[in-house]
Design a protein around this motif. Structure first.
Motif, mmCIF file in Angstrom:
data_model
loop_
_atom_site.group_PDB
_atom_site.id
_atom_site.type_symbol
_atom_site.label_atom_id
_atom_site.label_comp_id
_atom_site.label_asym_id
_atom_site.label_seq_id
_atom_site.Cartn_x
_atom_site.Cartn_y
_atom_site.Cartn_z
ATOM 1 N N LEU A 138 0.831 -1.208 0.000
ATOM 2 C CA LEU A 138 0.000 0.000 0.000
ATOM 3 C C LEU A 138 0.866 1.258 0.000
ATOM 4 C CD1 LEU A 138 -2.784 -1.080 2.521
ATOM 5 C CD2 LEU A 138 -2.835 -1.135 0.018
ATOM 6 N N HIS A 139 2.002 1.233 0.765
ATOM 7 C CA HIS A 139 2.888 2.395 0.765
ATOM 8 C C HIS A 139 3.515 2.620 -0.613
ATOM 9 C CE1 HIS A 139 2.069 2.624 4.897
ATOM 10 N NE2 HIS A 139 3.044 1.822 5.378
ATOM 11 N N VAL A 141 2.277 1.791 -3.521
ATOM 12 C CA VAL A 141 1.246 2.333 -4.436
ATOM 13 C C VAL A 141 0.969 3.795 -4.110
ATOM 14 C CG1 VAL A 141 -1.155 2.121 -5.130
ATOM 15 C CG2 VAL A 141 0.253 0.069 -4.840
ATOM 16 N N HIS A 142 0.990 4.146 -2.827
ATOM 17 C CA HIS A 142 0.739 5.541 -2.446
ATOM 18 C C HIS A 142 1.839 6.454 -2.994
ATOM 19 C CE1 HIS A 142 -0.696 8.899 -0.047
ATOM 20 N NE2 HIS A 142 0.545 9.069 0.424
ATOM 21 N N SER A 145 1.332 6.931 -6.657
ATOM 22 C CA SER A 145 0.249 7.882 -6.934
ATOM 23 C C SER A 145 0.746 9.311 -6.803
ATOM 24 C CB SER A 145 -0.916 7.620 -5.983
ATOM 25 O OG SER A 145 -1.429 6.316 -6.150
ATOM 26 N N GLN A 176 -9.027 -2.415 -0.733
ATOM 27 C CA GLN A 176 -8.046 -1.354 -0.602
ATOM 28 C C GLN A 176 -7.098 -1.307 -1.795
ATOM 29 O OE1 GLN A 176 -5.984 -1.606 3.130
ATOM 30 N NE2 GLN A 176 -7.827 -1.265 4.362
ATOM 31 N N ILE A 177 -6.727 -2.458 -2.308
ATOM 32 C CA ILE A 177 -5.844 -2.473 -3.477
ATOM 33 C C ILE A 177 -6.574 -1.894 -4.681
ATOM 34 C CG2 ILE A 177 -4.595 -3.982 -5.057
ATOM 35 C CD1 ILE A 177 -3.908 -5.772 -2.750
ATOM 36 N N TRP A 179 -8.994 0.224 -4.557
ATOM 37 C CA TRP A 179 -9.157 1.669 -4.303
ATOM 38 C C TRP A 179 -7.844 2.409 -4.605
ATOM 39 C CZ3 TRP A 179 -6.824 5.036 -0.811
ATOM 40 C CH2 TRP A 179 -7.443 6.302 -0.673
ATOM 41 N N SER A 180 -6.709 1.805 -4.243
ATOM 42 C CA SER A 180 -5.418 2.423 -4.541
ATOM 43 C C SER A 180 -5.179 2.503 -6.039
ATOM 44 C CB SER A 180 -4.294 1.620 -3.874
ATOM 45 O OG SER A 180 -4.476 1.599 -2.461
ATOM 46 N N ARG A 183 -7.028 5.457 -7.242
ATOM 47 C CA ARG A 183 -6.334 6.705 -6.914
ATOM 48 C C ARG A 183 -5.208 6.986 -7.914
ATOM 49 N NH1 ARG A 183 -6.213 8.844 -1.788
ATOM 50 N NH2 ARG A 183 -4.750 10.307 -2.778
ATOM 51 N N MET A 184 -4.478 5.953 -8.262
ATOM 52 C CA MET A 184 -3.389 6.148 -9.207
ATOM 53 C C MET A 184 -3.935 6.545 -10.584
ATOM 54 S SD MET A 184 -0.374 3.502 -10.394
ATOM 55 C CE MET A 184 0.092 3.205 -8.704
#
Length: 1686
Positions: A138-139, A141-142, A145, A176-177, A179-180, A183-184
């Motif tokens: 998750l970090h 991918v963040h 983004s 969550q994946i 959703w990430s 976001r990207m």
């Protein structure tokens, strides 16, 4: 979000309260003409949203229009968008500064970091095990983004590994994946529309993406697409029921849409690159652009095809049939009785036709068809009439005889009339010789074109009106076509056919290309580039259309049947020749099958031994049999996939039997066996994956109908819930569809009814409820896709307008046809409202909607508390709301009803209508034709009849239009059209303002634009309503502003069109040479005016005040002043105003230059005749322009000074007098005089209503009096007065002729009177002789003396009658005497005639006749039938004429001349002095009479003697003449014409000025309120008669001019109105008031004598004192003075 409105001052009105503002530059390209074009975003804002109150902030998501504009258009409409170098200013990019702060080294390091992060994320995603993703992933991918939000790094994220990463993340089961990943994607898509489209397109085009995405992942992508396109096409479809589209089909539509938008962006980018490359590179780019255009066209056709199927328009069209558009100009309003479509087809069930000859609809243009008929037709062939033409009607048949070069050129012997008649080539259809003709029944509407002459592809009759006729529509003239091109398909037709070839599977595709195309094209190897530019003959296209239906599936075949190329070139009887006719049969029989299933429950089962499914599948052919085989395969144990799969594949190709199977649930509840059988098949079918590809959603409404039905059996309901639960579990898309259909409420009601004893019902309801947000997403997506397609279609239309290139998109007309379907179907009762609520007794509310007038709803409550509330369906506009009542209800019957509307039950504050109900009423209309949707409508009963408390309502009826897409599409189409053409109109107006000569090119520009819109409407718009809407908008946006601009005067007071018309009138004579430049110039002017006036006015809006327009660059771009001038009537008003000004200028110039000429009147008539011909040449025989011509001439006459106007009027009166007298000559000269007289009379008619008519009547009256008295009356006098009678305000000439007829009647009565007097005298004479004879015999001599005394007494008694009877016994030839009784009220004899004394001037044989006539006239006063009014006394005058015999001559002389000649009978010579003393005549009058008598033709000589003043008259000796004179000799003195500069003309001016003073004085005394025109006339006349005016000196100088009539006052009022001194009230035109102060001018009058030096003496006075005592118009008691006009 809000943004700044940069260019507030540049706005274009698009509708009431709606404006467009230029916002920013989007992109740039090279146009079709090689010049740069710029795509500008225009914001669409309503009043209040544009920050007019001072704020400049607007919503960035506001609706907008993207419009390509040239440099000139930008300069003319928004010059602030151009920089100092003339280039369009690009919007500043906020990220530009950010990019500038990053050097190459930093960017390189960041790109390396991004690549490593992508690799790490992919590795972590593969290592992810379990449902919870690890935090490092998750970090990572963040961080990615965050990098994606930096625009300079966008290129790094185009790495294919990024798409792989996003695909893995979107297909992950963890929310969550996913959703990430969203976001990207949002970060990448936040930079510009191109990047967003590329990201979404790349993801959607991944191979087998649908297999990797589950329901949630697909919804995530769909949500991203919905969010990305929401601001691009903010279009609302409120009130329109959109179909339920499952997510799988929505995702396919999204892919198609993204692909089309991507290709469109590539096309625009290629246009920009094309202009920047050299020639060799440009050729390569041009080839690439051609490939892109073909690919875009195919992709757009695919998108339209899938969208039409998703919207279920194709099945609706199969039931409705295509609508027809009548052939007419889209810019001309249709007649009121013109129907919207074709007449019923049953008018002629069959007709005769030959298949050897081609009909008119198969030709692209009328010119080609006419040439075909001319070359093919042979004498003896049978023909049929296609259009109504004079005596021949459409449908009449006849035999062709011959042709020539005349007009019309074709002679036909017609059976309907039994004789030959000439017609045009294009009006005929060739039937051939009798053996070629056969009876044909066709279903394609061709018959309708023969019967009515109106079909969309038929030749319009107005295309073939002659060029010389004004009303030939100039922009749709037939164009010459290349014969070779007419034998081949157009590119648009070929690409539409190529679309279906590309849809074929591999083997079929190769077979069509090789076996059909290459064989017919000499074995040429066909690739994509060659296919795009291929020229396909019509015969080859027909072969392809015969082969394609056998190779296409049902969906593609349905598209083929609806496309234009098939309707034009396809086989006529395809319905009976298809290899797989199940589709057409299914289209024709679904309703019949449903009806049969409903009837089944009522029939005994013994009559139908088949199973329910067999009965249901009847009529569906092999596909229906496959359903029965499928049912058998599913019912057997151990069913294998291989056994079911073939049936499923067949149903996918031909889904109609499957849909009929599902619709079997929408039958009466008595069909329990059928319901259970259908549910068993469907329940087992869901378990097969291939079955999910069937169109379940299209028949899901049948399941909902069975679920909602209160009569559904519980067992059937339970099975239905099992099936729906299973279907929703397998595919959650159908749970979304059930949510959209309202399944949650239906399931809840079913649970309530069955007390919750339905298995899986609650689970199904919960499953449906959880899909609420997905249902909202699907609706939003459907709206966005449909709105985006509409915007792309509008963009293609705009590009078609700008580039003049054809639209080559397949199904483009099909898509427009569905969008243009109007609201012709009415929605009734329960279709309009959702529910009905009442104030009391709700259990009886159903009686309001049961359509039974014998039942009613009765309230229960206090007076005024009763109401009925209607909850309307979304978007339904009430066309009529009716309440049913009954008089028998007495005091329960409503008496007063008020209707309110509101958005909710708590906001019912708007009163819509208030109605009083009559006791005798039965139907009460409460509302009609609402233009706004009201969600809540409440009917309140305020009062009942006879003071009743409760009320009874028998029913409610509501009619409303069916919600369709046409209102939405019409609004968008009209907005884009209006913006495009108003921008173009401003640019063209700018060119004309800079150079008036560019106005000559306006006709070709307008012709091109209007022709393009006309052709577009003919090819793509399905009905007249859509075509008329487009034409009206185009005319309002383009022509109306242009006409307003070219007719508005500039700083010099001259408009561009006025200047052009002046030039046309000046060079008219030079234009007779067809080779001259003047002829070419005149032709362009005529083409322009023909085009501008060919649309008739629709309505008359209020007049617009003309304002001066500055020359040169026009910087005022506020079009709001033109928003209300868009009607054709405003165009006509501006054009007529401009024409009037041009005519006035021409006539004014002519009057100024030639008013003194001796031949002024003939030249003026010729000038007026030329203006009339020019008006006919420019504008045709239109009453508006003829009236403008007359008003222009009248305006020029009004500008003349009074004495000059009097001179002009005298010249016209003199000219008419000369022509009337000259017409008596006879022969050719007399006919020429009559022709000149007629032309003059046409010109004189303009005097009617003008002040000049008063002076014209004055002079005409004098000349007419002399003419009648000297020559006598004739038929021509009455004919002239009948034609120019309105030019005589006092009608004095008419009264003169009436007095002549009265005199003739008196003369006839006098003749009878004379005979009676003669009989009486003879009778008295006989009685006297008898008495004398009898007395002499009886009494002797003494009594005889007494009788003599008596006789002497009797003679003394008759001495008074001696004079009367002194000529009674005249032994000579008694002259014939006719007396004319002239009334001084209408004959001008008071001041120019002198009294005649018959005793001293006439011989006794004439005196007796006059004395008898006087006695007769005095006695006739007692007979009112002869002449009305008080008794009058005769006064003899010298007026009149006589005929005298002088030897062999007949002398025609006046009365004075007659007296003089008769006087010479007794004297050999007489002096003039003695004649003057004897007659009492003035010397000039006597000299005027003597002149002709002493001329060479006269009988007298005048001898001068020294001792005799004036000379001596003697009879001329005939011996002195060389030859004798015989016959008629006219010696009547010639006509004496008056002069306007004489004292009489000055007196008329004095009277006019005095009346002007009185009128202004009275109006000023009454202030702004003014006076009624009748009251003003009365006050002026009363002031003239009673007041101290005119002054005593003026009275004597005016003479007869001192008299004043109401007509004189009205003439002065009209003059003051024309000058602007007096004005009418707008709302009350009969009220007059003072407008402007009178300007005191120096006393100066222009000299009328060309030879005189200096001005004439002043003819007016400065001030005039009028005492107010006794004067009714005075406003105060003191003495007042005022100034006159001159």
């Amino acid at each position: 979000m809000v943004g700044e409105l940069r260019y507030r001052e540049f706005r274009v009105p698009l509708g009431p309260g709606l404006h467009a503002y230029p916002d920013e530059l989007v992109r740039q390209r090279v146009g079709h003409d090689g010049h740069p074009e710029y795509q500008i975003r225009w914001l669409i804002l309503r009043r209040g949203e544009d920050g007019e109150g001072g704020s400049s902030q607007v919503d960035c998501k506001a609706e907008h229009i993207l419009l390509w504009m040239s440099n000139d258009e930008i300069y003319a409409n928004c010059h602030k968008m151009l920089g100092e170098d003339g280039q369009v200013i690009r919007p500043s990019q906020e990220t530009a500064g950010e990019a500038g702060t990053l050097d190459k080294s930093v960017l390189g390091e960041m790109e390396t970091d991004v690549k490593s992060l992508i690799q790490r994320a992919l590795r972590q995603l593969e290592e992810c095990v379990g449902t919870i993703p690890p935090a490092p992933l998750l970090h990572t991918v963040h961080v990615l983004s965050a990098y994606a939000s930096i625009e300079p790094l966008t290129g790094v994220f185009k790495d294919p590994r990024v798409l792989d990463l996003l695909m893995h993340m979107l297909s992950s089961p963890d929310y969550q994946i996913r959703w990430s990943a969203g976001r990207m994607i949002q970060a990448l898509a936040s930079h510009d529309a191109g990047t967003r489209t590329q990201i979404l397109l790349s993801l959607s085009q991944q191979e087998a993406i649908e297999k990797h995405l589950d329901f949630d992942s697909r919804c995530a992508l769909l949500a991203l697409f919905a969010q990305a396109t929401l601001s691009e096409h903010p279009m609302s479809f409120e009130g329109i029921q959109l179909p339920q589209v499952p997510g799988r089909l929505l995702f396919s539509l999204v892919k198609r849409y993204l692909h089309v938008t991507s290709l469109l962006d590539q096309l625009n980018d290629s246009a920009a690159e094309l202009g920047a490359q050299n020639s060799s590179a440009a050729e390569e780019l041009s080839g690439e652009r051609g490939r892109l255009e073909l690919e875009f066209s195919m992709a757009m056709g695919t998108l339209i095809s899938e969208l039409v199927q998703a919207m279920r328009w194709d099945w609706a069209s199969s039931r409705q049939g295509p609508s027809a558009q009548s052939s007419c100009s889209i810019f001309q309003p249709q007649a009121a009785d013109a129907g919207p479509g074709l007449p019923p087809a049953q008018a002629l069930p069959s007709f005769r036709r030959s298949r050897r000859f081609r009909p008119r609809p198969e030709f692209a243009s009328g010119n080609t068809y006419a040439l075909y008929v001319r070359d093919t037709l042979q004498p003896g062939m049978r023909v049929r009439m296609l259009d109504d033409f004079e005596e021949i009607s459409a449908g009449d048949e006849g035999e062709f005889r011959q042709s020539n070069n005349g007009v019309p050129p074709v002679q036909v012997l017609w059976e309907s009339t039994g004789r030959t008649y000439w017609v045009h080539w294009h009006m005929l259809e060739i039937l051939g010789f009798e053996e070629d003709i056969e009876d044909v029944v066709e279903a394609d509407g061709y018959q309708g074109s023969v019967v009515s002459g109106a079909q969309a592809v038929a030749l319009p009759s107005w295309r073939w009106k002659p060029m010389t006729e004004l009303y030939a529509v100039p922009y749709v003239l037939p164009e010459d076509e290349d014969a070779e091109e007419s034998e081949h398909l157009t590119q648009a037709e070929w690409w539409e056919l190529l679309f279906f070839i590309k849809k074929l599977d591999g083997p079929d595709h190769q077979e069509v290309l090789q076996d059909i195309l290459q064989e017919n094209l000499d074995g040429e190897i066909l690739d994509d580039d060659i296919l795009a530019e291929l020229a396909v003959p019509m015969e080859l296209a027909q072969d392809l259309l015969l082969a394609l239906p056998q190779r296409l599936d049902d969906s593609s075949l349905r598209d083929l049947l609806n496309c234009r190329v098939y309707r034009k070139y396809g086989p006529k009887a395809l319905a009976g020749q298809l290899a797989s006719p199940s589709l057409l049969e299914a289209q024709a029989k679904p309703q019949e099958s449903a009806h049969a299933s409903r009837v089944e429950a009522k029939e005994p089962l013994t009559q139908c031994p088949n199973t329910p499914l067999q009965r249901l599948m009847e009529g569906y052919g092999p596909a229906g049999k496959s359903v029965l085989d499928l049912e058998q395969a599913l019912s057997s144990e151990g069913t294998q996939d291989s056994e079911v799969k073939p049936f499923l594949l067949l149903l996918q190709r031909q889904p109609q039997p499957f849909l009929a199977l599902m619709r079997g649930l929408d039958t009466p509840a008595a069909n329990k066996a059928q319901h259970l059988a259908v549910l068993r098949v469907l329940m087992r079918l869901v378990d097969f994956p291939e079955a999910l590809l069937l169109p379940w959603h299209e028949a899901m409404d049948a399941c909902m109908a069975c679920l909602r039905s209160p009569d559904t059996d519980r067992e059937v309901l339970q099975e239905l819930i099992f099936f729906l639960h299973r279907l929703a579990s397998v595919s959650r898309d159908y749970a979304v569809v059930l949510n959209q259909l309202g399944a949650r409420d239906a399931i809840s009601k079913a649970l309530e009814k069955h007390l919750g004893k339905l298995e899986l019902a609650q689970e199904l309801r919960d499953m449906v409820f959880k899909c609420e947000k997905h249902a909202h997403l699907y609706r939003k997506l459907t709206t966005n896709i449909l709105g985006g397609c509409i915007q792309m279609v509008l963009g293609q239309i705009e590009d078609h307008r700008r580039t003049h290139r054809p639209i080559n998109i397949p199904f483009f007309d099909v898509f427009l046809r569905y969008l243009c379907q109007g609201s012709s179907v009415e929605v009734k009762e329960d279709k309009c409202w959702e529910k009905v609520e009442v104030s009391s007794n709700p259990h009886r509310a159903s009686k309001l909607t049961d359509r039974n007038p014998k039942t009613y709803w009765e309230s229960n409550g206090s007076t005024g508390s009763h109401y009925i509330t209607l909850h309307m369906r979304q978007g339904v506009l009430i066309r009529q709301l009716t309440m049913l009542v009954a008089g028998e209800d007495s005091s329960y019957m409503p008496a007063s009803v008020v209707v309110f509307g509101g958005d909710s039950t708590s906001s019912l504050n708007t009163e819509l209508n208030s109605v009083n109900v009559m006791p005798s009423a039965s139907r009460v209309t409460l509302l009609e034709n609402l233009n706004r949707f009201w969600p809540i409508v409440q009917i309140r009963i305020k009062r009942c009849q006879q003071g009743g408390i409760d009320t009874r309502i028998r029913g409610l009826e509501v009619l409303g239009p069916k919600p369709t897409f046409w209102p939405v599409f019409r609004e968008q189409l009209c907005r884009h059209t209006r913006l495009f053409y108003m921008v173009r109109a401003q640019a063209w107006s700018q060119d004309i303002a800079e150079d008036r000569r560019s106005l000559l090119h306006l006709s070709s520009r307008l012709n091109g634009a209007l022709r393009q819109e006309q052709n577009f409407a003919d090819h793509f718009l399905p009905d007249n309503e859509a075509a008329q809407a487009l034409g009206k908008t185009c005319w309002e946006a383009l022509v109306s502003p242009l006409v307003q601009n070219i007719t508005s005067p500039d700083e010099e007071g001259v408009s561009p069109l006025g200047w052009l018309l002046d030039q046309y009138l000046e060079c008219r004579d030079a234009a007779h040479n067809p080779q001259s430049r003047a002829a070419a110039f005149s032709s362009r002017v005529r083409r322009l005016t023909h085009l501008l006036v060919h649309v008739e006015p629709c309505e008359a809006p209020p007049a617009v005040v003309t304002t001066l327009r500055p020359k040169g660059r026009n910087r005022s771009h506020d079009w709001s002043s033109l928003a209300t001038r868009g009607l054709p009537s405003s165009v006509m008003r501006n054009l007529t105003r401009c024409w009037r000004a041009a005519v006035e200028e021409q006539v004014n110039s002519f009057l100024t230059s030639h008013w003194r000429d001796d031949d002024f009147v003939p030249r003026y008539c010729e000038h007026f005749h030329n203006l009339q011909k020019s008006s006919s040449e420019l504008f045709g025989p239109r009453a508006a322009f003829l009236l403008a011509l007359q008003n222009g001439c009248a305006g020029a006459l009004l500008k003349l000074p009074f004495l000059r106007a009097a001179h002009v009027s005298e010249q016209f009166a003199q000219h008419i007098d000369q022509r009337i007298q000259g017409s008596r000559i006879g022969g050719a000269r007399g006919m020429e005089m009559l022709a000149q007289l007629q032309r003059c009379l046409e010109t004189v008619l303009i005097f009617s209503g003008l002040e000049i008519a008063t002076t014209f009547e004055h002079y005409y009256q004098h000349y007419m009096a002399d003419r009648l008295l000297s020559l006598g009356s004739s038929w021509l006098e009455g004919a002239v007065l009948e034609q120019i009678g309105p030019c005589f305000p006092n009608r004095l000439p008419q009264q003169m002729l009436q007095s002549l007829s009265t005199s003739e009647e008196l003369q006839r009565q006098f003749h009878v009177y004379q005979l009676q007097r003669l009989d009486q005298e003879l009778l008295k004479l006989e009685d006297t002789e008898k008495k004398i004879q009898v007395g002499h015999e009886a009494s002797g001599q003494e009594p005889e003396r007494e009788n003599e005394e008596e006789a002497g007494a009797a003679a003394a008694a008759d001495v008074t009658e001696e004079e009367e009877n002194e000529d009674l016994y005249y032994e000579g030839a008694m002259p014939e005497v006719a007396v004319l009784v002239l009334s001084p009220r209408c004959w001008p004899i008071a001041s120019i005639c002198h009294t005649l004394n018959p005793k001293t001037c006439l011989p006794y044989y004439l005196r007796g006749t006059l004395n008898r006539y006087s006695n007769f006239y005095n006695k006739s006063q007692s007979y009112p039938a002869l002449e009305q009014g008080p008794p009058r006394r005769l006064q003899w005058t010298w007026l009149g004429r006589a005929e005298l015999q002088f030897g062999d001559q007949t002398l025609h002389v006046s009365t004075v001349q007659m007296w003089l000649l008769l006087y010479l009978n007794d004297l050999k010579a007489v002096s003039l002095e003695s004649l003057l003393a004897l007659s009492g005549l003035p010397p000039d009058m006597l000299n005027q009479a003597i002149g002709p008598l002493t001329s060479s033709r006269g009988p007298l000589d005048l001898h001068e003697q020294k001792d005799v003043p004036g000379g001596v008259l003697k009879i001329r000796d005939d011996s002195e003449e060389l030859r004798p004179r015989t016959g008629n000799v006219w010696l009547i003195p010639p006509q004496t014409y008056l002069r306007a500069e004489d004292e009489e003309g000055r007196n008329l001016e004095k009277r006019r000025n005095l009346l002007h003073c009185l009128i202004v004085r009275i109006l000023k005394a009454h202030g702004d309120e003014g006076l009624h025109i009748d009251q003003l006339v009365c006050l002026v006349l009363e002031a003239w008669q009673k007041g101290p005016c005119p002054p005593r000196g003026l009275v004597s100088s005016l003479g007869r001019g001192s008299a004043c009539s109401s007509t004189d006052v009205l003439s002065c009022i009209l003059h003051l109105l024309g000058k602007g001194t007096v004005r009418r009230h707008d709302e009350r035109p009969h009220m007059l008031s003072y407008a402007v102060p009178v300007t005191v001018m120096e006393p100066h009058t222009e000299s009328l004598n060309p030879g005189s030096s200096g001005p004439n003496p002043p003819l007016t006075f400065h001030t005039l004192q009028i005492r107010s005592r006794g004067v009714p118009y005075a406003s105060c008691t003191g003495t007042q003075s005022f100034s006159t006009f001159r």
